[in-house]
Design a protein around this motif. Sequence first.
Motif, short mmCIF file in Angstrom:
data_model
loop_
_atom_site.label_atom_id
_atom_site.label_comp_id
_atom_site.label_asym_id
_atom_site.label_seq_id
_atom_site.Cartn_x
_atom_site.Cartn_y
_atom_site.Cartn_z
N PHE A 28 17.67 21.71 61.18
CA PHE A 28 16.74 22.53 60.39
C PHE A 28 16.80 22.13 58.91
O PHE A 28 15.77 21.98 58.25
N GLY A 29 18.01 21.91 58.40
CA GLY A 29 18.17 21.49 56.99
C GLY A 29 17.55 20.14 56.72
O GLY A 29 16.87 19.93 55.70
N LEU A 32 13.76 20.49 56.60
CA LEU A 32 13.32 21.11 55.34
C LEU A 32 13.35 20.12 54.19
O LEU A 32 12.42 20.05 53.38
N ILE A 33 14.41 19.32 54.11
CA ILE A 33 14.52 18.33 53.04
C ILE A 33 13.44 17.26 53.19
O ILE A 33 12.80 16.85 52.22
N GLN A 35 10.51 17.61 54.60
CA GLN A 35 9.23 18.24 54.26
C GLN A 35 9.05 18.32 52.74
O GLN A 35 7.99 18.00 52.22
N PHE A 36 10.09 18.72 52.06
CA PHE A 36 10.04 18.81 50.60
C PHE A 36 9.79 17.43 49.98
O PHE A 36 8.95 17.27 49.09
#
Length: 174
Positions: A28-29, A32-33, A35-36
Motif C-alpha cells: 500500500f505504501g 501511494l508513493i 501515485q504521488f
Amino acid sequence: MIIATGEHGDRDESLLGKRLTVALMWLFGVVLIAQFTATVTSSLTVQQMQSTIRGPDDLPGKAIITTPGSIAEAWLRERGLPYRTITSADEGLRLLRSGEAQAAVYEAPSLRYWSRVFGPDEVTVVGPVFRPEKYGLAVAPGGPLRKQINGALLELFAEGRYEEISRRWFSDVQ
C-alpha cells in the motif's frame, strides 16, 4: 510499529497473519508513493509542454519565423516585430524543434494544416486569427476553367463536403 518491525505486542496471533499484514501495508505504501510521483511528474511535464505564447501580445521578445511576401510578414513589419523568413514548412519545423524559433506567424489555414500533418506534438496553433483574410482563385475572365471551378465549388458547398474538408484539414481540433 507494525510496518517497521511487524511487532505489535499481540503474541497470540499467528505469524502468518502478521506477515501478511506487514506485506499489505508495505505494498500500500509503495502504491501511494508511486501515485504521488506519477502525479508530480505528469504535472511538471504538462507545464513544460505548454507554450508561453497564447496570442499576439506574447510575441515581443520571441524568435519569430514567417514566409516572405505573406500577409503575416506585413503584419509583423507593421508592428515592428523582428522575424526570420523561411522557405518551407520543413525549414520552419526544424527551426522550431531546435529552439532557434519560438513562434511561426503565418496564414491560419496553412498553420492548421501544418498542425494536422506534423501532429499536435510538433505544431500547435494558439491564439486568435490576427487579421482574417479571404482566399480566391484567379482565372482569366471568360476562361474555360472558370465555370468548372465555380461548379465544383458550388457542388462542394451544396453537398456539405466543403465544411467536412475544412474541418478535416484546417480545424484546430485533432
